[in-house]
Design an enzyme around this catalytic site. Structure first.
Site, short mmCIF file in Angstrom:
data_model
loop_
_atom_site.label_atom_id
_atom_site.label_comp_id
_atom_site.label_asym_id
_atom_site.label_seq_id
_atom_site.Cartn_x
_atom_site.Cartn_y
_atom_site.Cartn_z
N CYS A 1 -2.69 8.08 4.40
CA CYS A 1 -2.55 7.53 3.05
C CYS A 1 -3.80 7.76 2.22
O CYS A 1 -3.76 7.72 1.00
CB CYS A 1 -2.20 6.05 3.13
SG CYS A 1 -3.20 5.16 4.31
N GLU B 1 0.89 -1.15 0.00
CA GLU B 1 0.00 0.00 0.00
C GLU B 1 0.93 1.20 0.00
O GLU B 1 1.67 1.43 0.96
CB GLU B 1 -0.85 -0.05 1.26
CG GLU B 1 -2.02 0.88 1.19
CD GLU B 1 -2.13 1.64 2.47
OE1 GLU B 1 -1.96 2.87 2.39
OE2 GLU B 1 -2.37 1.03 3.52
P1 NDP Z 1 9.45 4.35 3.39
O1 NDP Z 1 8.99 3.65 2.19
O2 NDP Z 1 10.82 4.91 3.42
O3 NDP Z 1 9.33 3.42 4.67
C1 NDP Z 1 8.23 2.57 4.90
C2 NDP Z 1 8.66 1.38 5.71
O4 NDP Z 1 9.62 0.61 4.97
C3 NDP Z 1 9.36 1.76 7.01
O5 NDP Z 1 9.03 0.82 7.99
C4 NDP Z 1 10.82 1.65 6.63
O6 NDP Z 1 11.63 1.43 7.74
C5 NDP Z 1 10.79 0.44 5.75
N1 NDP Z 1 11.92 0.32 4.84
C6 NDP Z 1 12.51 1.28 4.11
N2 NDP Z 1 13.49 0.75 3.37
C7 NDP Z 1 13.52 -0.57 3.66
C8 NDP Z 1 14.33 -1.66 3.21
N3 NDP Z 1 15.27 -1.47 2.32
N4 NDP Z 1 14.10 -2.88 3.73
C9 NDP Z 1 13.12 -3.08 4.63
N5 NDP Z 1 12.33 -2.09 5.07
C10 NDP Z 1 12.52 -0.86 4.59
O7 NDP Z 1 8.41 5.44 3.67
P2 NDP Z 1 8.40 6.55 4.78
O8 NDP Z 1 7.73 5.96 5.96
O9 NDP Z 1 9.72 7.19 5.00
O10 NDP Z 1 7.50 7.60 4.03
C11 NDP Z 1 7.99 8.20 2.86
C12 NDP Z 1 6.85 8.59 1.97
O11 NDP Z 1 6.04 7.47 1.66
C13 NDP Z 1 5.90 9.58 2.58
O12 NDP Z 1 6.38 10.86 2.50
C14 NDP Z 1 4.69 9.34 1.73
O13 NDP Z 1 4.79 10.04 0.53
C15 NDP Z 1 4.73 7.87 1.46
N6 NDP Z 1 3.84 7.12 2.35
C16 NDP Z 1 2.72 6.64 1.83
C17 NDP Z 1 1.84 5.96 2.64
C18 NDP Z 1 0.63 5.39 2.06
O14 NDP Z 1 0.04 4.52 2.68
N7 NDP Z 1 0.17 5.82 0.93
C19 NDP Z 1 2.07 5.80 4.06
C20 NDP Z 1 3.31 6.36 4.51
C21 NDP Z 1 4.17 6.95 3.66
P3 NDP Z 1 12.52 2.63 8.36
O15 NDP Z 1 11.55 3.69 8.79
O16 NDP Z 1 13.20 2.00 9.51
O17 NDP Z 1 13.41 3.07 7.26
#
Ligand code: NDP
Length: 682
Positions: free
Chosen positions: A297, A258
């Site tokens: 989201c 998502e």
């Molecule tokens: P990320 O995609 O960076 O992170 C989401 C999750 O993935 C976190 O738990 C993160 O952990 C984890 N993650 C990141 N890289 C890896 C990896 N290589 N291996 C395993 N796990 C990983 O999103 P953010 O939370 O930083 O949000 C960034 C943007 O995403 C927001 O600004 C928004 O635009 C979008 N977003 C969209 C959502 C939706 O549902 N539509 C919800 C939230 C965000 P960690 O935090 O430890 O890096």
């Protein structure tokens, strides 16, 4: 002084890494409040623990027993929610935002527990759909069944819902009998850690059913197997990295994402200024911009407005946004809190810059905001920002500013609106604010292929509407394309997502044994005692009563017609009935047949059968005329004991046949039957 290192919970115990880890900051004060590290954590062993300890413990329980645990967990968390609200404030959330996250998550647990009790059997196997007859003689059948996958459901969560996120994914996995491993997003992991502590301390869940990793996932993905699942929430770019991980691709790991979503809300042309719908549109837009500071989201990123009403919408929305008080969650006047981190504020500013290339800001300033009760620079505060954009440009449809940011986009025809909505290339949610049902139909059908959920809002449903931005446990949450292509929740669909559907082919006795349900063609046993004299524990699928025959006379039919008032011509008018191409003569009422059948199979004396609560799948198959005689065969088909009640449900197959053996009516009779020790249980 060093801040506490958040502990993981794996392999049935708490784990704390020995290095310094990464700092996590309070979103309001900027103060460092925790550290995260999973250095030295054995991810292979954690996954194995889930598979070998959590999985078997869950699979021993029936769906109803798992539901009872979820319900108890929901109750436990509700008792401790104040603690969660307090920690939640440090993520920048106001009390209202915290309730959305915390109470919303508890609500999902409770909704799933109650749905499971109603819609899933009190068994360990889910029977999916009807029997498929595969041979003419009825000796070879097919039946789909769903069984729990033998892996772990790995959650990778976003920062914006540190409580709701893990719970909405836990509930369906747990019900399915699949253990969970939670990996929260770093900026708000301290709140998820508090949640997990509460869950572990409750002692309610079986060992290994829930594990928690406070920090990075290390090499966990390398150890995923074809029985594991991953549900990811976050950015589209991380989704892409993870879904193409070699182990995911090699082992066809079920992966659900998502991700970014450019959700829309459209004002209908009928909703002119001054109408209830116009106000609903503006209220919805302001709510979605400010709840969780727009870090939802499902928040409205694109607000489609008929060209002629753009000025009115900007003015009404700006007036409302002007009353928003940005500030510390604990300041009384605050109506909008902070973003989750300073990094996130930078990200929002970057996105707004891109959106400005295709429009202009009509409310707010990305670089300045008046803040109550906190330091505007140290905390991750940002003003609500409303833009007016050019819908022909790509940016408003592609750039997700994950904060209190929406763009108004004018449209001039329904066709254009549908085209613009699709330019989001797949979104989680859309809303159409209109009282015009024809317009609503056109927009729903036109935009549905690009959306996971659509809300049609107007004065008729506004009083009860759950709003644009609230995913519901009963409904699917997810969207195609850019939104990740996944589906979460959706009621029992979410449970089945964690199970393997298998088509089982075999003879009726084998299918009955596998599913625990009697099926047509399987062995029937006529019981010595009338089956209505048997308690729930004494009944078995296949127990049968054959009763009859009973002749249907003309007097029976006329008596029934006069008594009930059902004097339909096919029963009462010989000439008209003769002209009916299906009958050619007067026939008995279908309801008379069902009533006579009950008269044949019922045992009248007080006993374990407490109530008849309905019939399912009633079909009248062959006409019955005067002089025909009826026999009913009643077979116990399925038993569903209720966990904490003194009775259970019994589904009976009722087959009413004519003297020539033809089935004239067939249906399921649903009864409530007492348990033997009911007195003790009640
Ligand atoms: P990320 O995609 O960076 O992170 C989401 C999750 O993935 C976190 O738990 C993160 O952990 C984890 N993650 C990141 N890289 C890896 C990896 N290589 N291996 C395993 N796990 C990983 O999103 P953010 O939370 O930083 O949000 C960034 C943007 O995403 C927001 O600004 C928004 O635009 C979008 N977003 C969209 C959502 C939706 O549902 N539509 C919800 C939230 C965000 P960690 O935090 O430890 O890096």
């Amino acid at each position: 002084m060093s801040t506490p290192l958040l502990r993981s919970h794996v392999g049935g115990r708490w784990y704390a890494a020995s290095d310094d880890g990464r700092p996590v900051h309070d979103a309001v004060t900027g103060e460092q409040i925790a550290r995260l590290s999973t250095t030295g954590l054995d991810f292979e062993a954690a996954l194995d623990y889930g598979r070998t300890v959590g999985g078997p413990a869950l699979r021993e329980l029936t769906f109803h027993q798992r539901a009872a645990l979820l319900k108890a967990l929901g109750g436990h968390l509700r008792e401790h929610r104040e603690q969660l609200y307090t920690v939640s404030a440090r993520t920048g959330a106001t009390l209202g935002d915290s309730k959305f996250d915390v109470d919303g998550g508890i609500g999902v647990l409770l909704a799933y527990a109650s749905k499971a009790k109603r819609e899933l059997p009190n068994d360990t196997v889910y029977v999916d759909g009807d029997i498929e007859p595969l041979g003419k003689g009825g000796t070879f059948l097919g039946q789909h069944v769903c069984t729990p996958r033998r892996g772990v459901a790995v959650q990778v969560n976003a920062f914006n819902f540190p409580v709701w996120g893990p719970l909405e994914k836990l509930a369906p996995a747990f019900l399915a009998g699949v253990p969970t491993l939670i990996k929260p997003a770093s900026p708000t992991a301290f709140l998820t850690a508090t949640l997990v502590e509460l869950i572990v301390d409750s002692g309610l869940l079986p060992d290994g059913a829930l594990q928690f990793v406070a920090g990075s996932l290390g090499d966990a993905f390398d150890h995923l197997t074809g029985q594991d699942l991953v549900s990811f929430t976050g950015s589209a770019s991380t989704a892409q990295t993870l879904r193409t991980h070699p182990a995911i691709v090699r082992n066809s790991v079920r992966f659900s994402a998502e991700a970014d979503s450019l959700n829309f809300s459209a004002l209908g042309p009928d909703a002119t200024p001054g109408t209830a719908e116009f106000d609903l549109f503006v209220t919805g837009l302001v709510t979605e911009m400010t709840v969780k500071a727009g870090q939802k989201c499902t928040a409205i990123r694109r607000a489609f407005v008929p060209s002629q009403h753009v000025d009115a919408v900007i003015s009404a929305t700006s007036e409302r946004l002007d009353t928003v008080v940005v500030g510390a969650p604990d300041a009384e006047s605050t109506t909008m809190g902070a973003l989750a981190s300073l990094d996130q504020r930078e990200e929002v500013r970057r996105s707004v810059k891109a959106l400005r290339d295709a429009g202009r800001i009509v409310f707010g300033d990305p670089d300045t905001v008046e803040v109550t009760g906190a330091d505007a620079q140290r905390g991750a505060f940002v003003s609500p920002l409303l833009l007016l954009g050019d819908p022909q440009r790509a940016e408003p449809h592609e750039v997700e500013a994950f904060g209190p940011v929406s763009t108004i986009l004018p449209y001039s025809s329904t066709e254009e609106l549908i085209d613009f909505a699709a330019r989001g290339q797949g979104s989680l949610a859309g809303s159409i604010v209109t009282a015009d049902t024809a317009f609503a139909r056109e927009v729903v059908l036109g935009t549905a292929p690009f959306h996971g959920r659509l809300l049609v809002l107007n004065d008729r449903d506004a009083g009860e509407s759950t709003g644009h931005g609230s995913p519901m446990p009963q409904l699917v949450h997810g969207g195609p394309g850019r939104a990740g292509g996944g589906e979460e929740m959706g009621g029992i669909r979410g449970v089945l997502h964690h199970m393997q559907r298998t088509a089982v082919q075999g003879d009726p006795d084998t299918i009955a044994a596998v599913t625990g349900r009697w099926v047509q063609g399987a062995e029937r046993r006529e019981t010595e005692r009338h089956p209505f004299r048997l308690h729930l524990e004494e009944l078995k699928p296949g127990d049968t009563l054959v009763a009859g025959p009973r002749t249907v006379s003309q007097q029976d039919v006329e008596h029934f017609a006069e008594f009930t008032g059902d004097t339909f011509y096919a029963h009462m008018d010989a000439e008209a009935a003769a002209a009916n191409p299906l009958f050619g003569e007067r026939v008995a009422h279908g309801y008379l047949i069902v009533s006579l059948a009950a008269g044949l199979f019922v045992d009248p004396d007080p006993g374990p059968v407490l109530a008849n609560f309905g019939v399912d799948n009633l079909r009248f198959l062959t006409p019955v005329t005067f002089g025909d005689s009826l026999t009913v065969t009643l077979t116990c088909k399925q038993l569903t004991p209720r966990e904490s009640a003194g009775y259970g449900e019994v589904r009976w197959d009722a087959d009413v046949t004519r003297q020539d053996g033809q089935s004239v009516a067939r249906y399921d009779v649903l009864t409530l039957v007492a348990k033997k020790d009911a007195d003790k249980q009640d």
